[in-house]
Design an enzyme around this catalytic site. Structure first.
Site, PDB file in Angstrom:
ATOM      1  N   SER A 254     -10.493   0.876   1.155  1.00 15.18           N
ATOM      2  CA  SER A 254     -10.395   0.978  -0.332  1.00 15.18           C
ATOM      3  C   SER A 254     -11.655   0.315  -1.106  1.00 15.18           C
ATOM      4  O   SER A 254     -12.110   0.940  -2.052  1.00 15.18           O
ATOM      5  CB  SER A 254      -9.005  -0.030  -0.547  1.00 15.18           C
ATOM      6  OG  SER A 254      -7.891   0.365  -0.213  1.00 15.18           O
TER       7      SER A 254
ATOM      8  N   GLY B 175      -5.816  10.160  -1.041  1.00 18.99           N
ATOM      9  CA  GLY B 175      -5.151   9.810  -2.312  1.00 18.99           C
ATOM     10  C   GLY B 175      -6.032   8.806  -3.188  1.00 18.99           C
ATOM     11  O   GLY B 175      -5.955   9.337  -4.167  1.00 18.99           O
TER      12      GLY B 175
ATOM     13  N   ARG C 292       0.746  15.998  -2.588  1.00 18.74           N
ATOM     14  CA  ARG C 292       1.159  14.533  -3.181  1.00 18.74           C
ATOM     15  C   ARG C 292       1.087  14.677  -4.640  1.00 18.74           C
ATOM     16  O   ARG C 292       0.399  15.245  -4.976  1.00 18.74           O
ATOM     17  CB  ARG C 292      -0.044  13.391  -2.541  1.00 18.74           C
ATOM     18  CG  ARG C 292       0.145  13.375  -0.831  1.00 18.74           C
ATOM     19  CD  ARG C 292      -0.846  12.362  -0.425  1.00 18.74           C
ATOM     20  NE  ARG C 292      -0.852  10.984  -1.045  1.00 18.74           N
ATOM     21  CZ  ARG C 292      -1.473  10.012  -0.562  1.00 18.74           C
ATOM     22  NH1 ARG C 292      -2.407  10.158   0.322  1.00 18.74           N
ATOM     23  NH2 ARG C 292      -1.108   8.905  -0.934  1.00 18.74           N
TER      24      ARG C 292
ATOM     25  N   SER D 100       1.544   0.634  -8.373  1.00 20.86           N
ATOM     26  CA  SER D 100       0.481   1.563  -7.717  1.00 20.86           C
ATOM     27  C   SER D 100      -0.840   0.962  -7.898  1.00 20.86           C
ATOM     28  O   SER D 100      -1.413   1.170  -9.210  1.00 20.86           O
ATOM     29  CB  SER D 100       0.645   2.888  -8.022  1.00 20.86           C
ATOM     30  OG  SER D 100      -0.395   3.859  -7.506  1.00 20.86           O
TER      31      SER D 100
ATOM     32  N   GLN E  82      -3.361   2.431  -7.154  1.00 19.51           N
ATOM     33  CA  GLN E  82      -4.113   3.852  -7.557  1.00 19.51           C
ATOM     34  C   GLN E  82      -4.090   4.197  -8.885  1.00 19.51           C
ATOM     35  O   GLN E  82      -5.048   4.569  -9.584  1.00 19.51           O
ATOM     36  CB  GLN E  82      -3.951   4.903  -6.514  1.00 19.51           C
ATOM     37  CG  GLN E  82      -4.325   4.691  -5.009  1.00 19.51           C
ATOM     38  CD  GLN E  82      -3.796   5.821  -4.112  1.00 19.51           C
ATOM     39  OE1 GLN E  82      -3.203   6.736  -4.619  1.00 19.51           O
ATOM     40  NE2 GLN E  82      -3.815   5.482  -2.864  1.00 19.51           N
TER      41      GLN E  82
ATOM     42  N   ASP F 228       0.627   0.274   3.494  1.00 20.54           N
ATOM     43  CA  ASP F 228       0.108   0.980   4.566  1.00 20.54           C
ATOM     44  C   ASP F 228       0.603   0.611   5.892  1.00 20.54           C
ATOM     45  O   ASP F 228       0.383   1.266   6.923  1.00 20.54           O
ATOM     46  CB  ASP F 228      -1.271   1.385   4.351  1.00 20.54           C
ATOM     47  CG  ASP F 228      -1.827   2.266   3.206  1.00 20.54           C
ATOM     48  OD1 ASP F 228      -1.177   3.052   2.777  1.00 20.54           O
ATOM     49  OD2 ASP F 228      -2.857   1.679   2.381  1.00 20.54           O
TER      50      ASP F 228
ATOM     51  N   LYS G  84       3.428   9.170   0.668  1.00 22.34           N
ATOM     52  CA  LYS G  84       2.149   8.868   1.094  1.00 22.34           C
ATOM     53  C   LYS G  84       1.656  10.267   1.851  1.00 22.34           C
ATOM     54  O   LYS G  84       1.955  11.275   1.404  1.00 22.34           O
ATOM     55  CB  LYS G  84       2.161   7.761   2.031  1.00 22.34           C
ATOM     56  CG  LYS G  84       2.867   6.505   1.571  1.00 22.34           C
ATOM     57  CD  LYS G  84       1.747   5.668   0.263  1.00 22.34           C
ATOM     58  CE  LYS G  84       0.713   5.159   0.996  1.00 22.34           C
ATOM     59  NZ  LYS G  84      -0.079   4.389  -0.018  1.00 22.34           N
TER      60      LYS G  84
ATOM     61  N   ARG H   6       6.368   8.878   5.064  1.00 19.74           N
ATOM     62  CA  ARG H   6       6.362   8.058   6.285  1.00 19.74           C
ATOM     63  C   ARG H   6       7.797   7.277   6.561  1.00 19.74           C
ATOM     64  O   ARG H   6       8.017   7.008   7.578  1.00 19.74           O
ATOM     65  CB  ARG H   6       5.197   6.752   5.926  1.00 19.74           C
ATOM     66  CG  ARG H   6       3.726   7.356   5.900  1.00 19.74           C
ATOM     67  CD  ARG H   6       2.786   6.395   5.667  1.00 19.74           C
ATOM     68  NE  ARG H   6       1.502   6.878   6.011  1.00 19.74           N
ATOM     69  CZ  ARG H   6       0.552   6.252   5.462  1.00 19.74           C
ATOM     70  NH1 ARG H   6       0.538   5.170   4.600  1.00 19.74           N
ATOM     71  NH2 ARG H   6      -0.800   6.704   5.679  1.00 19.74           N
TER      72      ARG H   6
ATOM     73  N   ARG I 186      -1.970   7.190  10.064  1.00 18.71           N
ATOM     74  CA  ARG I 186      -1.181   5.900  10.451  1.00 18.71           C
ATOM     75  C   ARG I 186       0.025   5.928  11.302  1.00 18.71           C
ATOM     76  O   ARG I 186       0.222   5.387  11.941  1.00 18.71           O
ATOM     77  CB  ARG I 186      -0.967   4.908   9.049  1.00 18.71           C
ATOM     78  CG  ARG I 186      -2.167   4.576   8.331  1.00 18.71           C
ATOM     79  CD  ARG I 186      -1.858   3.823   7.264  1.00 18.71           C
ATOM     80  NE  ARG I 186      -2.948   3.631   6.235  1.00 18.71           N
ATOM     81  CZ  ARG I 186      -4.250   2.999   6.264  1.00 18.71           C
ATOM     82  NH1 ARG I 186      -4.399   2.308   7.458  1.00 18.71           N
ATOM     83  NH2 ARG I 186      -4.917   2.988   5.531  1.00 18.71           N
TER      84      ARG I 186
END
Length: 446
Positions: free
Chosen positions: A26, A98, A126, A171, A173, A324, A351, A355, A400
Site C-alpha cells: 500500500s 485494485g 473487479r 474502503s 481505496q 486481506d 477482492k 475470497r 493470498r
C-alpha cells in the site's frame, strides 16, 4: 497471461530465522504516485518490487514522471508537480492491482486528459463503479464495461468540484481515490467513513506537504478532508515491511512445533493490525519488540514462537483493519482448538477472487469443517490438530489464497497443492525461496 505454476507444500520441521519481508504494498504504490505529482525528487528506500508495484511505476512514467531504480536498490521519482500529469500515449495496464487502479483513476480524474485503464483477467472482473460514482459527482466522466468494470476510460477535467461523500462501504481505496481527485480540486473535499479504514494516504499526503484533517462526527463517523491545490514537495520515504506479507511466515511459525522467527520492521499502523490482535486473542506467542517510527509509520520487530491456538469470535468492525488477512487467519483457525467465527466478510467477495468462497472450498478440500453464513460470515471448526490436507486447492489467480494454503500445507498431515502460485509475485516476490530458507518444503508440482 503468465503460465500456471502449481506448487506443493509439505509438512516441515521447525521454522527458524530472522528476516525482513518485502516492503508494504500500500505504501509503495502511494510513494510512487505522490512522488510523481510532487515538485522535485522523491527517494524511496525499501520499495516493494512486486509485479503490482512495478505496474504502478510504469504507469507514472507514461503519465510524464520519471521513476527509476538505482544500483543500490533505491528508487528515485522526479515529479511533474500537482496538475502536471500528461496524457499517456498507451493504455495503463495495472496488472492485478485494485489499489493501483482505483487510486490512479482518482488521481487522473482531476486532469484534462483521457486515460484508458486495463488489467489482468482477475482485475478486469473487479467493481470500479464504487470509485467512478463519486468521481462523476466531482466532474470526471467514465466509459466502462458493464458493471463498471475495466477496461475503463477516464475523461478527466481540470474543473472538478469538491464534494462531501459518505462511503456506503468501508474502503480505503475509494476514500483515497476521492481524496486524490480533491487534491487537484479547488476547495475542500471530504470523505465520511462509518468505520476507520487504512490511513496511509492521509499520513503520506501530510508527509509531502498537503493539509489533511480528520474530525469525529456526532454519529461517531470520521470525516477526512483534504484542502485542494497545495504544493507537494519531494520527500525521502522508508517503506516498512508489509504486515500482510509478514502474516504468512508468522502464522507458519505459530503452526510448526519448535518454530521461532523474528520479523523485522513490520508496519504496525493500528488500522492494519487486526490480524495480529486476533492471533494474540487466540493465544499466539507474539512479542512486539523495538517499536519505533519509519517516515511517520509505526513499525516493530515481531518475535513469533510456536504455541497452541484457540478459537475466537472476530467482530465485523475489525474487518477494515485485516481485510486481506482472512485467508491466512482461516489457515490458523483450521489448526486451532475450537470454533473460530469471522463476521462481516462481504468485502471478501470482491477482492482478487471471491475470497470467502475460495477459502471455504479450499478448507473443505483439506478436511476442515466450515460454514459460510448468509450474513457473509465464515465459521471454521478447529480440532486442535493439523487438518488432513492431501488436496489440490484452486486459487483463481489470487496470491493470498495461494500463500495461505501453502502455509496450511506446512502443518497438514498430507501435502497441500495449489493449482497456480505464479501470482504470488504480485505482492511477495521470492516467497517460496524465503520460506524454504526458513525450513519450509515448498516445491514445483508440475
Amino acid at each position: 497471461m503468465s503460465q500456471a505454476k502449481p506448487l506443493r507444500s509439505s509438512s516441515t520441521g521447525a521454522l527458524t530465522g530472522t528476516l525482513r519481508v518485502p516492503g508494504d504494498k500500500s505504501i509503495s504504490h502511494r510513494s510512487l504516485m505522490f512522488g510523481a505529482i510532487a515538485v522535485g525528487e522523491t527517494v524511496i528506500h525499501g520499495l516493494l518490487e512486486g509485479e503490482d508495484v512495478l505496474h504502478t511505476a510504469a504507469a507514472m512514467r507514461l503519465l510524464g514522471a520519471t521513476a527509476e531504480r538505482d544500483a543500490a536498490g533505491v528508487w528515485r521519482v522526479r515529479g511533474v508537480g500537482l496538475g502536471g500529469l500528461a496524457e499517456p500515449a498507451q493504455v495503463l495496464d495495472m496488472g492485478n492491482s485494485g489499489t493501483a487502479a482505483r487510486l490512479l483513476i482518482g488521481l487522473v480524474a482531476s486532469h484534462p486528459i483521457t486515460c484508458v485503464f486495463t488489467g489482468d483477467a482477475s482485475l478486469n472482473k473487479r467493481p470500479m463503479a464504487r470509485v467512478t460514482t463519486p468521481l462523476e459527482q466531482m466532474g470526471a466522466r467514465f466509459v466502462s464495461r458493464s458493471g463498471g468494470r475495466l477496461p475503463l476510460t477516464v475523461i478527466g477535467s481540470d474543473r472538478t468540484v469538491p464534494v462531501t461523500y459518505r462511503l456506503p462501504v468501508a474502503s480505503a481505496q475509494v476514500k483515497s481515490a476521492i481524496l486524490l481527485c480533491g487534491l487537484n480540486t479547488a476547495g475542500t473535499t471530504t470523505v465520511i467513513e462509518a468505520e476507520p479504514t487504512r490511513d496511509h494516504t492521509e499520513l503520506m499526503l501530510r508527509h509531502f506537504g498537503a493539509t489533511v484533517t480528520t474530525e469525529r462526527l456526532e454519529d461517531g463517523a470520521l470525516a477526512v478532508s483534504v484542502t485542494g491545490q497545495p504544493e507537494l514537495t519531494g520527500r525521502t520515504i522508508q517503506v516498512p515491511a508489509d504486515p500482510s506479507s509478514a502474516a504468512f511466515p508468522a502464522v507458519a511459525a505459530l503452526l510448526r512445533p519448535g518454530s521461532e522467527l523474528v520479523l523485522l520492521e513490520v508496519g504496525m499502523n493500528p488500522r492494519r493490525t487486526g490480524l495480529y490482535d486476533t492471533l494474540v486473542e487466540m493465544g499466539a506467542d507474539i512479542a512486539f519488540e523495538n517499536r519505533r517510527d519509519l517516515a511517520g509509520e509505526p513499525v516493530a520487530d515481531l518475535r513469533v514462537k510456536h504455541g497452541p491456538l484457540k478459537g475466537v469470535v472476530v467482530p465485523a468492525d475489525r474487518a477494515p483493519s485485516m481485510i486481506d488477512e482472512y485467508p491466512i487467519l482461516a489457515a490458523a483457525a483450521a489448526c486451532a482448538e475450537g470454533t473460530t467465527v469471522m463476521l462481516g466478510l462481504k468485502e471478501l467477495r470482491v477482492k482478487e477472487s471471491d475470497r470467502l468462497a475460495m477459502v471455504a472450498e479450499g478448507l473443505t478440500r483439506c478436511g476442515v469443517r466450515v460454514e459460510v453464513g448468509a450474513d457473509d460470515s465464515l465459521t471454521v471448526h478447529g480440532t486442535g490438530r493439523p487438518p488432513q490436507g492431501g488436496a489440490t486447492v484452486a486459487t483463481a489467480m489470487d496470491h493470498r489464497i495461494a500463500m495461505s494454503f501453502l502455509v496450511l500445507g506446512m502443518a497438514s498431515a498430507e501435502p497441500v497443492q495449489v493449482d497456480d502460485g505464479a501470482f504470488i509475485d504480485t505482492s511477495f516476490p521470492g516467497f517460496v525461496s524465503l520460506m524454504n530458507g526458513l525450513g519450509a518444503k515448498i516445491a514445483d508440482a508440475a
